[in-house]
Write a protein that holds these residues in place. Sequence first.
Motif, PDB file in Angstrom:
ATOM      1  N   UNK A 290      44.983  44.096  12.103  1.00  0.00           N
ATOM      2  CA  UNK A 290      44.452  45.405  12.475  1.00  0.00           C
ATOM      3  C   UNK A 290      44.677  46.365  11.319  1.00  0.00           C
ATOM      4  N   UNK A 291      43.639  47.154  11.032  1.00  0.00           N
ATOM      5  CA  UNK A 291      43.836  48.129   9.957  1.00  0.00           C
ATOM      6  C   UNK A 291      42.561  48.807   9.518  1.00  0.00           C
ATOM      7  N   UNK A 292      42.671  49.487   8.363  1.00  0.00           N
ATOM      8  CA  UNK A 292      41.577  50.269   7.805  1.00  0.00           C
ATOM      9  C   UNK A 292      41.038  49.580   6.558  1.00  0.00           C
ATOM     10  N   UNK A 293      39.708  49.511   6.479  1.00  0.00           N
ATOM     11  CA  UNK A 293      39.054  48.809   5.370  1.00  0.00           C
ATOM     12  C   UNK A 293      38.184  49.780   4.569  1.00  0.00           C
ATOM     13  N   UNK A 294      38.252  49.660   3.238  1.00  0.00           N
ATOM     14  CA  UNK A 294      37.388  50.412   2.333  1.00  0.00           C
ATOM     15  C   UNK A 294      36.315  49.458   1.833  1.00  0.00           C
ATOM     16  N   UNK A 295      35.109  49.639   2.347  1.00  0.00           N
ATOM     17  CA  UNK A 295      33.981  48.795   1.988  1.00  0.00           C
ATOM     18  C   UNK A 295      33.155  49.530   0.926  1.00  0.00           C
ATOM     19  N   UNK A 303      36.362  51.965   7.543  1.00  0.00           N
ATOM     20  CA  UNK A 303      35.988  50.965   8.540  1.00  0.00           C
ATOM     21  C   UNK A 303      37.244  50.465   9.243  1.00  0.00           C
ATOM     22  N   UNK A 304      37.108  50.224  10.534  1.00  0.00           N
ATOM     23  CA  UNK A 304      38.223  49.689  11.315  1.00  0.00           C
ATOM     24  C   UNK A 304      38.011  48.197  11.511  1.00  0.00           C
ATOM     25  N   UNK A 305      39.049  47.428  11.223  1.00  0.00           N
ATOM     26  CA  UNK A 305      39.008  45.984  11.459  1.00  0.00           C
ATOM     27  C   UNK A 305      40.057  45.648  12.503  1.00  0.00           C
TER      28      UNK A 305
END
Length: 400
Positions: A290-295, A303-305
């Motif tokens: 679980x966490x935050x993604x920089x795409x 983005x939330x994964x």
Amino acid sequence: MTSSAIPVTVLSGYLGSGKTTILNHVLHNRDGLRVAVIVNDLSEVNIDASMIKDGGGLSRTEETLVEMSNGCICCTLREDLLREVERLAKEGRFDYILIESTGVGEPVPVAQTFTYVDEEQGIDLTTYCRLDCMVTVVDAYRFWHDYTSGESLLERSQAVSEEDNRDVVDLLIDQIEFCDVLILNKCDRVNVEELQELERVLRKLQPRAQFIRSSHGQVDPAEILNTGRFNFEEASTSAGWMKELEKSEHTPETEEYGISSFVYERAHPFHPERLMRWMEQLPAEIVRAKGTVWLATRPDYAQSMSQAGPSIQFGPAGYWIAALPEEEQRAILSEELEAGMHWHPVHGDRINKIVFIGIEMNREEIITSLDACLLVEEEMGQDWTVFVDEFPNITEEMQQ
């Protein structure tokens, strides 16, 4: 809240975990407490309520069993729940209210019902009641089967509606990550070593809760009645992945049975195509991510994964601070000092920060394979909008 506010315990847990058996046991061993019971079931014929009646745990003259059928108290029956609890509390005949939530219900909306004033209905349950304890029951025997099934509630004919596209594993996680007490039931059907491993995994997912092992629903009522454990803010931030992010130093901890967790953190964007391929081959030993993604292709939105078992959810989590107008940036940074401390002169607060919890994880291999998904220096100077981006624009489930 008045001093005479009636305490309330809510039992949550997936279908078949043993909630009704536990409820019956508590009703038979409650030391004279006058208890009102609300049983919520999705079927039109409320089977659970009939089981409690047959169990004889209720005194017909002093206590009340309210059946709420053909709906879920976390959604369609919320208004009914508000009114029933208000009615029971006003009668002044009860010392306690016990609620058995439907097996496909999420605990957070139920807790909110007792925590906030419902302005639409004009009902403030905090005047009459206090939420004492949120209990989640987990079936020790079937947990891994359900967790790894990859099935949706619709596929199991357990959905609230045709629009209910939740996976079974996501429901399990929601119930585990928000509770004060976690009852690991049916322990007699699992060998000691498997039970210890499961309990350690669940403690990683939910480090705050009081853990209780039980067989055949045999639980000491004092463990779930009048506990004083509930605190909405604490329960809302009690998930293991949140606690991992809060640590000042993200040093990995390996425990018995190889259960560990770590935080992957990089101030560098992911290439969407490479990250998609990585997710399609997600290592099986990862239980929760679980966490935050920089795409790279989405410079404005974090983005939330969220991964649990074979289910992955991915979608927008909100604007990066650096993507906002300068005036808004200054206002936010003046309040959130930590964000300013890690501010990049070009990319601002954009970052990848993902918590991994798993069994026998090869931490270095996971980190190395994720690093290979980041943009290389040559790509950093290119037009990121030309990269292939197959990720959903809204939060959707991607089955592996």
